[in-house]
Design a protein around this motif. Structure first.
Motif, mmCIF file in Angstrom:
data_model
loop_
_atom_site.group_PDB
_atom_site.id
_atom_site.type_symbol
_atom_site.label_atom_id
_atom_site.label_comp_id
_atom_site.label_asym_id
_atom_site.label_seq_id
_atom_site.Cartn_x
_atom_site.Cartn_y
_atom_site.Cartn_z
ATOM 1 N N LYS A 119 0.828 -1.214 0.000
ATOM 2 C CA LYS A 119 0.000 0.000 0.000
ATOM 3 C C LYS A 119 0.859 1.260 0.000
ATOM 4 C CE LYS A 119 -3.548 2.376 2.727
ATOM 5 N NZ LYS A 119 -4.426 2.276 3.933
ATOM 6 N N ASP A 120 1.930 1.236 0.788
ATOM 7 C CA ASP A 120 2.772 2.426 0.958
ATOM 8 C C ASP A 120 3.855 2.563 -0.104
ATOM 9 O OD1 ASP A 120 1.314 3.038 3.222
ATOM 10 O OD2 ASP A 120 2.707 2.036 4.584
ATOM 11 N N ASN A 121 4.005 1.560 -0.961
ATOM 12 C CA ASN A 121 5.051 1.571 -1.982
ATOM 13 C C ASN A 121 4.515 2.210 -3.265
ATOM 14 O OD1 ASN A 121 7.074 1.103 -3.841
ATOM 15 N ND2 ASN A 121 7.248 -1.093 -3.431
ATOM 16 N N ASP A 122 4.881 3.451 -3.498
ATOM 17 C CA ASP A 122 4.377 4.170 -4.669
ATOM 18 C C ASP A 122 4.884 3.587 -5.984
ATOM 19 O OD1 ASP A 122 2.995 5.879 -3.022
ATOM 20 O OD2 ASP A 122 4.583 7.393 -2.982
ATOM 21 N N GLN A 123 5.934 2.774 -5.937
ATOM 22 C CA GLN A 123 6.496 2.196 -7.156
ATOM 23 C C GLN A 123 5.805 0.891 -7.541
ATOM 24 O OE1 GLN A 123 8.698 4.190 -8.702
ATOM 25 N NE2 GLN A 123 8.269 5.501 -6.931
ATOM 26 N N SER A 124 4.968 0.348 -6.663
ATOM 27 C CA SER A 124 4.304 -0.926 -6.926
ATOM 28 C C SER A 124 2.817 -0.699 -7.140
ATOM 29 C CB SER A 124 4.531 -1.892 -5.758
ATOM 30 O OG SER A 124 4.172 -3.201 -6.119
ATOM 31 N N HIS A 125 2.300 -1.142 -8.286
ATOM 32 C CA HIS A 125 0.921 -0.839 -8.676
ATOM 33 C C HIS A 125 -0.032 -2.017 -8.562
ATOM 34 C CE1 HIS A 125 2.555 2.883 -9.850
ATOM 35 N NE2 HIS A 125 2.857 2.624 -11.098
ATOM 36 N N VAL A 126 0.471 -3.229 -8.619
ATOM 37 C CA VAL A 126 -0.399 -4.407 -8.615
ATOM 38 C C VAL A 126 0.155 -5.447 -7.647
ATOM 39 C CG1 VAL A 126 -1.492 -6.224 -10.001
ATOM 40 C CG2 VAL A 126 -0.994 -3.996 -11.044
ATOM 41 N N LEU A 127 -0.753 -6.059 -6.875
ATOM 42 C CA LEU A 127 -0.386 -7.110 -5.941
ATOM 43 C C LEU A 127 -0.935 -8.447 -6.442
ATOM 44 C CD1 LEU A 127 0.744 -7.936 -3.110
ATOM 45 C CD2 LEU A 127 -1.571 -7.532 -2.232
ATOM 46 N N VAL A 128 -0.063 -9.460 -6.505
ATOM 47 C CA VAL A 128 -0.466 -10.822 -6.858
ATOM 48 C C VAL A 128 -0.230 -11.705 -5.645
ATOM 49 C CG1 VAL A 128 -0.062 -12.806 -8.362
ATOM 50 C CG2 VAL A 128 0.086 -10.480 -9.305
ATOM 51 N N ILE A 129 -1.253 -12.474 -5.266
ATOM 52 C CA ILE A 129 -1.130 -13.385 -4.118
ATOM 53 C C ILE A 129 -1.281 -14.820 -4.604
ATOM 54 C CG2 ILE A 129 -2.131 -14.093 -1.920
ATOM 55 C CD1 ILE A 129 -2.970 -11.269 -1.419
ATOM 56 N N THR A 130 -0.387 -15.686 -4.146
ATOM 57 C CA THR A 130 -0.437 -17.095 -4.540
ATOM 58 C C THR A 130 0.043 -17.949 -3.363
ATOM 59 O OG1 THR A 130 0.128 -18.630 -6.331
ATOM 60 C CG2 THR A 130 1.897 -17.210 -5.510
ATOM 61 N N GLY A 131 0.106 -19.265 -3.598
ATOM 62 C CA GLY A 131 0.587 -20.189 -2.575
ATOM 63 C C GLY A 131 1.813 -20.939 -3.070
ATOM 64 N N GLU A 132 2.648 -21.349 -2.157
ATOM 65 C CA GLU A 132 3.860 -22.093 -2.510
ATOM 66 C C GLU A 132 3.494 -23.508 -2.970
ATOM 67 O OE1 GLU A 132 7.777 -22.807 -3.259
ATOM 68 O OE2 GLU A 132 6.869 -20.876 -2.688
ATOM 69 N N GLY A 133 4.211 -23.996 -4.002
ATOM 70 C CA GLY A 133 3.999 -25.358 -4.471
ATOM 71 C C GLY A 133 2.902 -25.457 -5.512
ATOM 72 N N ASP A 134 2.556 -26.693 -5.860
ATOM 73 C CA ASP A 134 1.569 -26.906 -6.911
ATOM 74 C C ASP A 134 0.327 -27.627 -6.395
ATOM 75 O OD1 ASP A 134 2.581 -29.404 -6.432
ATOM 76 O OD2 ASP A 134 3.383 -29.725 -8.448
ATOM 77 N N THR A 135 0.130 -27.604 -5.079
ATOM 78 C CA THR A 135 -1.008 -28.309 -4.491
ATOM 79 C C THR A 135 -2.072 -27.386 -3.919
ATOM 80 O OG1 THR A 135 0.380 -30.205 -3.908
ATOM 81 C CG2 THR A 135 -1.703 -29.992 -2.733
ATOM 82 N N SER A 136 -1.624 -26.299 -3.288
ATOM 83 C CA SER A 136 -2.579 -25.486 -2.536
ATOM 84 C C SER A 136 -2.295 -23.995 -2.666
ATOM 85 C CB SER A 136 -2.548 -25.891 -1.058
ATOM 86 O OG SER A 136 -3.494 -25.178 -0.321
ATOM 87 N N PHE A 137 -3.358 -23.237 -2.914
ATOM 88 C CA PHE A 137 -3.310 -21.770 -2.827
ATOM 89 C C PHE A 137 -3.331 -21.385 -1.352
ATOM 90 C CE2 PHE A 137 -6.074 -17.945 -2.349
ATOM 91 C CZ PHE A 137 -5.207 -16.992 -2.877
ATOM 92 N N CYS A 138 -4.399 -21.761 -0.682
ATOM 93 C CA CYS A 138 -4.503 -21.565 0.760
ATOM 94 C C CYS A 138 -5.668 -22.412 1.262
ATOM 95 C CB CYS A 138 -4.721 -20.095 1.091
ATOM 96 S SG CYS A 138 -5.008 -19.778 2.861
ATOM 97 N N ALA A 139 -5.395 -23.262 2.222
ATOM 98 C CA ALA A 139 -6.431 -24.147 2.768
ATOM 99 C C ALA A 139 -7.183 -23.508 3.925
ATOM 100 C CB ALA A 139 -5.803 -25.463 3.219
ATOM 101 N N GLY A 140 -6.996 -22.205 4.122
ATOM 102 C CA GLY A 140 -7.712 -21.491 5.163
ATOM 103 C C GLY A 140 -6.868 -21.246 6.390
ATOM 104 N N ALA A 141 -7.550 -20.942 7.486
ATOM 105 C CA ALA A 141 -6.850 -20.745 8.751
ATOM 106 C C ALA A 141 -6.336 -22.087 9.255
ATOM 107 C CB ALA A 141 -7.787 -20.128 9.772
#
Length: 263
Positions: free
Chosen positions: A41-63
């Motif tokens: 949010k505070d980085n004026d040089q960065s315009h887009v945020l991409v969120i992903t998960g490590e590996g090839d099995t899971s993005f995020c299984a939740g809490a």
């Protein structure tokens, strides 16, 4: 390091890095995720945020259900940010989910927090937390209905059904389906297009859309008019219009589709 942060020009990529736990978010990860979003949010040089998960099995299984007492125990953090580290934050810029596998429970909420979603063909989705009596506590009850509609949201949340990426696309949760292993690559490709656009009007339109459920048409049109005037006063837009007039017209991105064997 439970959240990896990388920069590619005007793009920030956050990777939940707990593959041994299907990238479930524990307290440490929630703190790291919130801090990374605030830095973006505070980085004026960065315009887009991409969120992903490590590996090839899971993005995020939740809490991480094993860490629920600590996740919910920090009342200040929960009140200001949300238990998993994102629900009440808005960086004011474009956010994209690159879904590379399981997207369940709080992971579904994290994907819904993003502006849109690119998913691998093998991705799966569901409110699997329903089996344990765990409620949605990171914005799912607010964001899911606005994305997939009331009945689809209730169907997901009440039945606890597990669906594949094609059904997720049919109900509007997923915007593009790509071959396995390609979600992050495709998200970054789109992010580079978005990052190259004039940001004033883009962010203004984004904010109006996100707020549109909170007021009537007349108020919405008034807000849109205020945003239009602000965008028209921005020098970058006039520069881009000059480029257009001179014939400089870059190609827009086009949706990618998974090719079948018959094709």
């Amino acid at each position: 390091m439970t959240v990896k942060e990388e920069h590619d020009g005007a793009i920030t990529v956050l990777t939940i890095n707990r593959p041994e736990a299907r990238n479930a978010v524990n307290y440490e990860t929630a703190l790291a995720l919130a801090a990374a979003i605030e830095r973006f949010k505070d980085n004026d040089q960065s315009h887009v945020l991409v969120i992903t998960g490590e590996g090839d099995t899971s993005f995020c299984a939740g809490a991480d259900l094993k860490d629920i007492p600590q996740l919910l125990g920090d009342e200040t953090f929960c009140n200001d940010v949300g238990p998993m580290g994102f629900a009440k934050l808005d960086p004011g810029k474009v956010t994209i989910a690159a879904i590379n596998g399981y997207c369940f429970a709080g992971g579904l909420e994290l994907a819904a927090w993003c502006d849109f979603r690119i998913a691998d063909e093998h991705a799966e989705f569901g409110a699997l937390n329903r089996r344990w009596g765990v409620p949605f506590f990171d914005g799912g009850t607010m964001r899911l209905p606005s994305i997939v509609g009331l009945s689809n949201a209730l169907w997901l949340m009440e039945s606890g059904i597990r669906i594949d990426v094609h059904r997720a696309s049919q109900i509007g949760f997923v915007q593009e389906i790509v071959p396995p292993g390609q979600a992050l690559k495709r998200a970054i490709t789109l992010a580079k297009h978005v990052a190259a656009y004039p940001q004033e009007s883009l962010r203004g339109d984004r904010q109006l859309v996100l707020e549109s459920g909170g007021y009537g048409l007349a108020e919405g049109l008034h807000r849109e008019d205020k945003g239009r005037r602000k965008s028209l006063a921005n020098a970058e837009m006039m520069e881009r219009l000059s480029d257009f007039a001179s014939g400089q017209r870059p190609e827009p991105p086009r949706p990618e589709e998974v090719m079948t064997e018959d094709q």
